[in-house]
Write a protein that holds these residues in place. Structure first.
Motif, PDB file in Angstrom:
ATOM      1  N   TRP A 176       0.831  -1.219   0.000  1.00  0.00           N
ATOM      2  CA  TRP A 176       0.000   0.000   0.000  1.00  0.00           C
ATOM      3  C   TRP A 176       0.860   1.261   0.000  1.00  0.00           C
ATOM      4  O   TRP A 176       0.600   2.204  -0.751  1.00  0.00           O
ATOM      5  N   LYS A 208      -5.426  10.587   2.138  1.00  0.00           N
ATOM      6  CA  LYS A 208      -5.129   9.374   1.381  1.00  0.00           C
ATOM      7  C   LYS A 208      -4.183   8.423   2.123  1.00  0.00           C
ATOM      8  O   LYS A 208      -4.044   7.267   1.725  1.00  0.00           O
ATOM      9  N   PRO A 245      -6.811   6.309   6.055  1.00  0.00           N
ATOM     10  CA  PRO A 245      -6.923   4.870   5.729  1.00  0.00           C
ATOM     11  C   PRO A 245      -6.061   3.990   6.629  1.00  0.00           C
ATOM     12  O   PRO A 245      -6.481   2.899   7.030  1.00  0.00           O
ATOM     13  N   ALA A 285      -7.799   3.634   9.890  1.00  0.00           N
ATOM     14  CA  ALA A 285      -9.027   2.850   9.752  1.00  0.00           C
ATOM     15  C   ALA A 285      -8.724   1.354   9.747  1.00  0.00           C
ATOM     16  O   ALA A 285      -9.374   0.571  10.454  1.00  0.00           O
ATOM     17  N   VAL A 286      -7.746   0.954   8.942  1.00  0.00           N
ATOM     18  CA  VAL A 286      -7.379  -0.467   8.860  1.00  0.00           C
ATOM     19  C   VAL A 286      -6.796  -0.942  10.182  1.00  0.00           C
ATOM     20  O   VAL A 286      -7.153  -2.012  10.693  1.00  0.00           O
TER      21      VAL A 286
END
Length: 362
Positions: A127, A140, A144, A147-148
């Motif tokens: 990623w 961006k 994220p 969140a993960v």
């Protein structure tokens, strides 16, 4: 693709740790195996046939498959691991020691959280490698990432597998920082994580009890402080050269979890300071070589995989040894490559194979 000889020192360290683990487990588990199953080699045989064989397959696959291929299905690997974390709360899952961490499929049982140490590292590397400025971008990158990491944290805390979450989260944060994240993002994540762990300690009695027992183990040497007290006795009894292989007395009926998170105490008792330091030296050389390889790896994806795997191995080894030596509160985390556990051994050996493959192409 450029290919040359792999880093044989890294491969040798992995092989030495695996061998060291099997020899140590053979002694640490002998009384327990005889007492429970009438076979002193029961746990050693289990580790060989359920951990070592799977680990050899994993190491071979990691060594032979070009590591850049993982970049295309990194998200799928992570998704499978997350599904596994969810399945432990279904009829397929079962608990042991008060924790729901295992899945049983027929005759095979495994811990999804162990696979997460492998797959989350690959996912993070893939990623972050796809966008040169992703780590520095708030919308961006940071959101994220949180969140993960938050989803994984909830699933692991639910099991509960707090120390596993700390190890995975810390490794992910190190990878995030190395990839170029802003220091404020890293510090903010650390603050949130520490606050969450602090709240969990205060809200769950058994976690708070571990802190109290760490601070004052002598207050309840036969109750809450029993584990760390016996571990210290075992380590102290080893002296410089140890009492001899197979001669540990604390493993018989005193030391809790002699084949799990307490196995370092058995090693220290039987091999003494010299044997303990030899084991620590192998871990130190392995982790330093992984980080040195990462520094010299031009490909960002490969470099971040190395940082992730090196961090997981180093952090877990340090936490286990420090906890059982009384330097930090007991956590229940196993010693990489050494403690009993087929899933963990297979995962760490697979990491070794992937690391060796990256060394072939760097």
């Amino acid at each position: 693709m450029r290919r040359h000889k792999p880093d044989y020192l890294i491969i040798s360290c992995v092989a030495l740790l695996v061998l060291f683990g099997l020899v140590a487990l053979g002694s640490a588990s002998s009384y327990l195996g005889q007492n429970k199953f009438g076979n002193p080699n029961y746990y050693l045989n289990h580790q060989i046939f359920n951990g070592l064989l799977a680990g050899i397959v994993g190491f071979s696959a990691g060594y032979l498959i070009y590591y850049k291929r993982y970049q295309n299905f990194a998200l799928s690997l992570l998704a499978l691991s997350v599904v596994g974390l969810v399945l432990v709360f279904t009829p397929l899952g079962f608990s042991a020691g008060g924790a729901e961490r295992w899945i049983k499929l027929g005759l095979v049982s495994f811990q999804p959280a162990e696979f997460l140490k492998l797959t989350f590292g690959i996912y993070m590397a893939a990623w972050l490698a796809r966008g040169s400025e992703r780590a520095r971008d708030f919308k961006k990158g940071f959101i994220p990432f949180m969140a993960v990491l938050g989803l994984i944290a909830v699933l692991l805390f639910k099991q509960p597998a707090t120390t596993t979450m700390v190890i995975i989260g810390a490794a992910a944060l190190i990878v995030y920082f190395v990839s170029g994240a802003r220091p404020t993002y890293v510090l903010g994540t650390m603050a949130v994580g520490m606050a969450a762990i602090g709240a969990l300690v205060l809200l769950t009695p058994y976690r708070l009890e571990r802190i109290v027992n760490f601070l004052k183990p002598e207050a309840e040497p036969l109750a809450g402080g029993y584990h760390i007290t016996q571990a210290k006795i075992a380590i102290g009894a080893g002296g410089i050269v140890g009492v001899g292989y197979g001669e540990s007395t604390t493993k018989i009926s005193y030391l809790p979890e002699p084949i799990g998170d307490s196995i370092f105490a058995v090693i220290a008792e039987e091999t003494g300071f010299l044997g303990s330091m030899a084991l620590i030296l192998i871990f130190t050389v392995l982790v330093l070589k992984i980080f040195l390889l990462a520094k010299n790896t031009p490909d960002k994806f490969g470099r971040l995989i190395l940082v992730s795997f090196g961090s997981v191995i180093g952090l877990q080894a340090f936490i286990n040894i420090a906890a059982i030596s009384g330097l930090i509160p007991l956590t229940g985390v196993p010693l990489p490559f050494i403690s009993f556990g087929g899933t963990a051994l297979a995962v760490f050996m697979t990491m070794g194979g992937v690391i060796a493959n990256i060394s072939r192409h760097s």
